[in-house]
Enzyme design. Structure first.
Site, short mmCIF file in Angstrom:
data_model
loop_
_atom_site.label_atom_id
_atom_site.label_comp_id
_atom_site.label_asym_id
_atom_site.label_seq_id
_atom_site.Cartn_x
_atom_site.Cartn_y
_atom_site.Cartn_z
N SER A 1 -6.13 4.32 4.22
CA SER A 1 -5.77 2.84 3.92
C SER A 1 -5.15 2.70 2.82
CB SER A 1 -7.16 2.26 4.46
OG SER A 1 -6.81 0.81 4.39
N ASP B 1 -12.11 -6.91 9.42
CA ASP B 1 -13.30 -6.27 9.04
C ASP B 1 -14.43 -7.33 8.62
OD1 ASP B 1 -12.77 -3.96 9.88
OD2 ASP B 1 -11.86 -3.25 8.09
N ARG C 1 -3.27 -5.70 1.90
CA ARG C 1 -3.08 -4.83 2.96
C ARG C 1 -1.89 -4.96 3.95
NH1 ARG C 1 -7.40 -2.02 5.46
NH2 ARG C 1 -6.98 -1.30 7.72
N ARG D 1 0.85 -1.22 -0.06
CA ARG D 1 0.05 -0.19 0.04
C ARG D 1 0.86 1.40 -0.02
NH1 ARG D 1 -4.07 -0.25 4.95
NH2 ARG D 1 -1.95 -0.96 5.98
N PHE E 1 -14.98 -2.93 -3.01
CA PHE E 1 -15.88 -1.83 -3.06
C PHE E 1 -15.52 -1.44 -4.68
CE2 PHE E 1 -15.67 -1.07 1.61
CZ PHE E 1 -16.87 -2.01 1.80
N GLU F 1 -18.29 4.94 -4.63
CA GLU F 1 -17.56 4.40 -5.79
C GLU F 1 -18.09 4.68 -7.27
OE1 GLU F 1 -15.95 2.56 -1.99
OE2 GLU F 1 -17.81 3.32 -2.66
#
Length: 312
Positions: A35, A115, A165, A8, A81, A56
């Protein structure tokens, strides 16, 4: 410029670097900049950064419009998403017109471990690769992420990149020349070949070491471009082996395993697919717990190799 093993952070830093000279690069974010690390670009070039909120669909449509003015828009959100929520706009506004929009699906696969299923993407490769004109990239580490982002800017047309991530060990050669559409052999072997992508490249390399101790020689190939798939190279890497394994942090339906099986439709080689079975993700205290829970550890890859070689 890569400063850590974070995919990232490398993504954000590379765009900042490229943005110095290329004023056409613009970034759009769906309220997740800290993030996805698009916030680094926002700090460097605030006039070329657009916070679109949790929308989005609007972000994808706006990016299509910006591309028509000559801009190179990168749109950013979690992979689930970026690919799913905006699917209709990506299809109708971006890929049908073959527009020069770049889509970053961050926290891909199960890597957003905390999550749970609503934020984990085990179907994004399937969604994106089915779209005509779309290029689909899946880096295995930060080095490859940097190389990919630079190539994405030069490439004309829609591109989707899925970003893990978590920090991943670097296994790519930073001095190697990179091209979209190419796959890379990372371990030499002769008994079986593993075609892996993303974090499963590292897992497959570790599996090859486990099998080496048993006298089994395994070739590992990093398939960092899912689409377009280099079928000629794939068939070449299958020469001389007795079985094929695919390994991905994605559903076994519609992902890397599916396209490899399509490419080998006329081959008599047995194939075993390793990935997430037909189920959603779940939450956990850390990423390693999920890799174990879904059978994506080196020992699981090794067992698939044993299975394919034994004819089970």
């Amino acid at each position: 410029m890569r400063t850590s093993d974070s995919l990232r952070k490398t993504y954000g830093e590379t765009l900042v670097e490229l943005g110095k000279d290329n004023k056409d690069i613009v970034l759009m974010e769906a309220d997740l900049g800290n993030s996805t690390m698009s916030s680094l670009f926002a700090a460097a070039y605030p006039q070329r950064y657009f916070q679109m909120g949790i929308a989005e669909q609007n972000m994808a449509s706006t990016a299509a419009g910006l591309s028509l003015t000559g801009k190179i828009p990168f749109i950013n959100s979690f992979a689930v998403f970026a690919s799913g929520r905006a699917y209709d706009q990506i299809r109708s506004s971006i890929t049908i017109a073959d527009l020069n929009v770049k889509i970053c699906g961050s926290s891909a696969g199960l890597s957003d471990y905390g999550d749970g299923k609503t934020h984990q993407s085990i179907d994004d490769i399937a969604l994106m690769q089915v779209l005509p004109h779309m290029t689909v990239l899946s880096p295995c580490d930060a080095v490859e992420t940097e190389q990919m982002v630079k190539a994405m800017v030069s490439h004309k047309g829609p591109v989707y990149i899925r970003i893990n991530r978590n920090d991943l060990a670097v296994v790519s050669d930073p001095s190697a020349e990179y091209h979209i559409g190419k796959m890379t052999k990372v371990v030499e072997g002769s008994d079986a070949v593993i075609f892996a992508t993303g974090v499963m490249v590292q897992q497959s390399m570790a599996a090859a070491e486990l099998l080496k101790a048993e006298g089994v020689s395994v070739r590992v190939v990093n398939v960092s471009t899912i689409k377009p798939l280099d079928k000629e190279a794939l068939l070449g890497y299958c020469e001389g082996v007795r079985g094929v394994v695919t390994a991905e942090e994605h559903s076994t339906i519609g992902g890397l395993g599916s396209v490899v099986c399509q490419a080998l439709a006329k081959s008599r080689l047995p194939v075993e697919m390793l990935g997430v079975d037909d189920r959603y993700g779940t939450s956990a205290e850390n990423y390693d717990i999920l890799l174990k829970h879904y059978g994506l550890e080196p020992k699981d890859v090794a067992q698939k190799v044993r299975d394919v070689l034994s004819g089970k």
